[in-house]
Scaffold this active site. Structure first.
Site, PDB file in Angstrom:
ATOM      1  N   HIS A 281       0.842  -1.195   0.000  1.00 46.97           N
ATOM      2  CA  HIS A 281       0.000   0.000   0.000  1.00 46.97           C
ATOM      3  C   HIS A 281       0.873   1.238   0.000  1.00 46.97           C
ATOM      4  O   HIS A 281       1.910   1.258   0.661  1.00 46.97           O
ATOM      5  CB  HIS A 281      -0.921   0.012   1.232  1.00 46.97           C
ATOM      6  CG  HIS A 281      -2.080   0.928   1.060  1.00 46.97           C
ATOM      7  ND1 HIS A 281      -1.987   2.292   1.284  1.00 46.97           N
ATOM      8  CD2 HIS A 281      -3.349   0.695   0.647  1.00 46.97           C
ATOM      9  CE1 HIS A 281      -3.151   2.833   1.027  1.00 46.97           C
ATOM     10  NE2 HIS A 281      -4.002   1.901   0.634  1.00 46.97           N
TER      11      HIS A 281
ATOM     12  N   ASP B 251      -8.006  -5.045  -0.541  1.00 46.07           N
ATOM     13  CA  ASP B 251      -8.533  -5.864  -1.635  1.00 46.07           C
ATOM     14  C   ASP B 251      -8.298  -7.358  -1.428  1.00 46.07           C
ATOM     15  O   ASP B 251      -8.878  -8.174  -2.130  1.00 46.07           O
ATOM     16  CB  ASP B 251      -7.883  -5.432  -2.960  1.00 46.07           C
ATOM     17  CG  ASP B 251      -8.398  -4.082  -3.413  1.00 46.07           C
ATOM     18  OD1 ASP B 251      -9.609  -3.863  -3.322  1.00 46.07           O
ATOM     19  OD2 ASP B 251      -7.585  -3.249  -3.828  1.00 46.07           O
TER      20      ASP B 251
HETATM   21  N1  CMC Z   1       3.918  -7.535  -4.785  1.00 48.77           N
HETATM   22  C1  CMC Z   1       5.256  -7.602  -4.820  1.00 48.77           C
HETATM   23  N2  CMC Z   1       6.048  -6.572  -4.511  1.00 48.77           N
HETATM   24  C2  CMC Z   1       5.452  -5.426  -4.168  1.00 48.77           C
HETATM   25  C3  CMC Z   1       4.058  -5.278  -4.124  1.00 48.77           C
HETATM   26  C4  CMC Z   1       3.295  -6.399  -4.434  1.00 48.77           C
HETATM   27  N3  CMC Z   1       1.978  -6.348  -4.399  1.00 48.77           N
HETATM   28  N4  CMC Z   1       3.746  -4.044  -3.735  1.00 48.77           N
HETATM   29  C5  CMC Z   1       4.892  -3.401  -3.547  1.00 48.77           C
HETATM   30  N5  CMC Z   1       5.924  -4.238  -3.809  1.00 48.77           N
HETATM   31  C6  CMC Z   1       7.322  -3.955  -3.672  1.00 48.77           C
HETATM   32  C7  CMC Z   1       7.893  -3.188  -4.853  1.00 48.77           C
HETATM   33  O1  CMC Z   1       8.325  -4.025  -5.869  1.00 48.77           O
HETATM   34  C8  CMC Z   1       9.009  -2.454  -4.182  1.00 48.77           C
HETATM   35  O2  CMC Z   1      10.043  -3.368  -3.930  1.00 48.77           O
HETATM   36  P1  CMC Z   1      11.558  -2.976  -4.096  1.00 48.77           P
HETATM   37  O3  CMC Z   1      11.781  -1.866  -3.110  1.00 48.77           O
HETATM   38  O4  CMC Z   1      12.264  -4.238  -3.798  1.00 48.77           O
HETATM   39  O5  CMC Z   1      11.677  -2.532  -5.532  1.00 48.77           O
HETATM   40  C9  CMC Z   1       8.435  -2.091  -2.826  1.00 48.77           C
HETATM   41  O6  CMC Z   1       7.472  -3.104  -2.542  1.00 48.77           O
HETATM   42  C10 CMC Z   1       7.773  -0.721  -2.756  1.00 48.77           C
HETATM   43  O7  CMC Z   1       6.783  -0.673  -3.750  1.00 48.77           O
HETATM   44  P2  CMC Z   1       6.332   0.632  -4.530  1.00 48.77           P
HETATM   45  O8  CMC Z   1       6.290   0.330  -6.004  1.00 48.77           O
HETATM   46  O9  CMC Z   1       7.145   1.820  -4.096  1.00 48.77           O
HETATM   47  O10 CMC Z   1       4.887   0.824  -3.997  1.00 48.77           O
HETATM   48  P3  CMC Z   1       3.862   1.915  -4.475  1.00 48.77           P
HETATM   49  O11 CMC Z   1       3.503   2.727  -3.303  1.00 48.77           O
HETATM   50  O12 CMC Z   1       4.318   2.609  -5.690  1.00 48.77           O
HETATM   51  O13 CMC Z   1       2.635   0.999  -4.918  1.00 48.77           O
HETATM   52  C11 CMC Z   1       0.780  -0.385  -4.809  1.00 48.77           C
HETATM   53  C12 CMC Z   1       1.576   0.698  -4.113  1.00 48.77           C
HETATM   54  C13 CMC Z   1      -0.501  -0.615  -4.067  1.00 48.77           C
HETATM   55  C14 CMC Z   1       0.435   0.064  -6.253  1.00 48.77           C
HETATM   56  C15 CMC Z   1       1.622  -1.675  -4.842  1.00 48.77           C
HETATM   57  O14 CMC Z   1       1.863  -2.125  -3.537  1.00 48.77           O
HETATM   58  C16 CMC Z   1       0.999  -2.759  -5.691  1.00 48.77           C
HETATM   59  O15 CMC Z   1       1.207  -2.798  -6.919  1.00 48.77           O
HETATM   60  N6  CMC Z   1       0.190  -3.673  -5.068  1.00 48.77           N
HETATM   61  C17 CMC Z   1      -0.535  -4.673  -5.832  1.00 48.77           C
HETATM   62  C18 CMC Z   1      -1.827  -4.099  -6.359  1.00 48.77           C
HETATM   63  C19 CMC Z   1      -2.823  -3.874  -5.258  1.00 48.77           C
HETATM   64  O16 CMC Z   1      -3.028  -4.711  -4.402  1.00 48.77           O
HETATM   65  N7  CMC Z   1      -3.505  -2.733  -5.307  1.00 48.77           N
HETATM   66  C20 CMC Z   1      -4.501  -2.360  -4.310  1.00 48.77           C
HETATM   67  C21 CMC Z   1      -4.025  -1.174  -3.528  1.00 48.77           C
HETATM   68  S1  CMC Z   1      -4.853  -0.865  -2.002  1.00 48.77           S
HETATM   69  C22 CMC Z   1      -6.508  -0.612  -2.267  1.00 48.77           C
HETATM   70  C23 CMC Z   1      -6.908   0.095  -3.489  1.00 48.77           C
HETATM   71  O17 CMC Z   1      -6.388   1.179  -3.793  1.00 48.77           O
HETATM   72  O18 CMC Z   1      -7.783  -0.419  -4.149  1.00 48.77           O
END
Ligand code: CMC
Length: 380
Positions: free
Chosen positions: A265, A316
């Site tokens: 998140h 989710d």
């Molecule tokens: N699976 C694997 N690795 C992850 C995930 C995940 N779901 N989420 C974050 N990471 C890793 C990412 O690869 C990064 O790792 P590293 O530092 O090794 O490169 C680290 O965690 C930080 O991630 P980030 O890209 O900076 O995170 P963000 O704030 O840009 O993205 C997010 C947030 C929700 C888009 C992301 O966590 C994600 O893609 N999650 C999966 C999709 C999801 O479940 N979305 C629902 C969000 S919550 C409710 C909603 O809005 O509906």
């Protein structure tokens, strides 16, 4: 303004884009806090109803008993769809994603509103109530139409959550199902400046009509990094099929550099989303009386993702097990999110209208500058 000296905050992470009195999210050392208008979401999930929460979001205060009765009655009166919208739902391809149908129906509702451009407080509240009331009907009717079943009209005896399940499935839900749906709707109702709400507020900041703002939000919610994750979660649980395969699946996905849907998140970094804890308990409760496998596979996935990536599930993740056990088809998971979030979206749109300044950030240009135009015939 010299832009080059400024740092780009990719994804606007931690940027405060506006003030709001609707929703508070804080991350403390070991926990996430979520409040609607100052009330803890856990307490609302325990003691409230979706109607009461929608009232709270729109009006800023918990309703008195008579205010809540009047509000709930109004929503009931607004549930039915105009025949033109039913015609639209009938004409759209039955293979369309229900979120595409939803945003099309919202846009169509705009064409039928003679006062589409009025934005006074009372008019906006009236439009918000109508949209909140109609979202479940749009989704349930489309589902019945696409699957060749007769429409089940709204039942005035039932509350918002129970009536949705009734219109969808054609039978009154059991008490445990109705309450699970209600709690789920409470938990999804608002979440500050999530992507879809921000999209709605950007549209509202141009003084666009409320339908335009909601279409922007509906389109944004569908993406798999936002609300679209819930559908991806159930697809993943189906693929894993049995709890003992979860670890190997998660490991393989992570090794390939893929994301596990329903984890991570932007705001709750290093702490668990408080909504997840409530949803997990709800999923467990349903698993005890319905199909246990969705919850069991989810537990195994949660353990594996924590083991390999130290990430927590988000809102989710356990919603998927809850919806599966409520008999909601996979592609209606995102629409269920929208059925709830429309209350938050409209509250934010109204807040933006009432204290507006155009949202218009800048971008740092990184392309080539001051290039000389070469006439077409001289280009190689
Ligand atoms: N699976 C694997 N690795 C992850 C995930 C995940 N779901 N989420 C974050 N990471 C890793 C990412 O690869 C990064 O790792 P590293 O530092 O090794 O490169 C680290 O965690 C930080 O991630 P980030 O890209 O900076 O995170 P963000 O704030 O840009 O993205 C997010 C947030 C929700 C888009 C992301 O966590 C994600 O893609 N999650 C999966 C999709 C999801 O479940 N979305 C629902 C969000 S919550 C409710 C909603 O809005 O509906």
């Amino acid at each position: 303004m010299e832009l080059k000296s400024k740092k780009v905050k990719e994804g606007l992470q931690d940027i405060i884009a506006c003030k709001t009195g609707i929703c508070r999210i804080e991350v403390e050392e070991d926990r996430g806090i979520l409040e609607y208008r100052g009330y803890a979401v856990e307490e609302l999930a325990e003691r409230s109803t979706f109607e009461e929460v929608a009232y709270l979001l729109l009006f800023g205060e918990l309703p008195t008993k008579s205010e809540l009765e009047a509000f709930s009655e109004e929503l009931k009166e607004l549930r039915e769809l105009p025949p033109q919208i039913i015609g639209l739902l009938t004409n759209l391809s039955p293979f369309s994603h229900p979120m595409v149908v939803l945003r099309t129906a919202v846009s169509y509702l705009g064409t039928m509103d003679k006062h589409i451009h009025y934005r006074s407080h009372d008019v906006s509240i009236a439009k918000a109530k109508s949209l909140i009331a109609k979202f479940p009907t749009i989704i349930a009717y489309f589902h019945r139409i696409r699957s060749g079943q007769k429409l089940i009209h709204p039942n005035d005896e039932l509350g918002h959550a129970a009536n949705f399940l009734y219109m969808l499935k054609g039978e009154e839900p059991e008490k445990i199902e109705a309450r699970a749906m209600d709690v789920d709707l409470i938990l999804h109702a608002d979440h500050e400046l999530n992507a879809s709400t921000f999209a709605a507020r950007i549209a509202a900041s141009t003084l666009a009509d409320i339908y335009a703002c909601v279409v922007a939000a509906t389109g944004t919610l569908m993406g798999p990094l936002h609300g679209g994750a819930s559908q991806k979660v159930i697809e993943m649980l189906r693929e894993i099929a049995v709890p003992w395969r979860a670890e190997e699946y998660v490991k393989m996905k992570l090794e390939r550099g893929e994301r596990i849907m329903g984890f991570g998140h932007r705001v709750y970094r290093g702490v668990i989303d408080p909504r997840t804890l409530v949803l997990k308990r709800l999923a467990e409760k349903l698993a005890r009386v319905k199909e246990p496998k969705w919850y069991q596979i989810s537990l195994a996935v949660e353990d594996a993702v924590y083991k390999y990536k130290k990430l927590y599930p988000n809102v989710d993740f356990y919603s998927a097990s809850v919806y599966a056990n409520l008999g909601i088809p996979d592609d209606l998971f995102i629409p269920v999110f929208a059925i709830s979030r429309i209350s938050g979206w409209t509250a934010h749109i109204i807040e933006q209208y009432e204290n507006n300044r155009l949202i218009r950030p800048r971008a740092l240009y990184v392309g080539e500058a001051c290039r000389k135009y070469i006439p077409l015939e001289e280009r190689e």
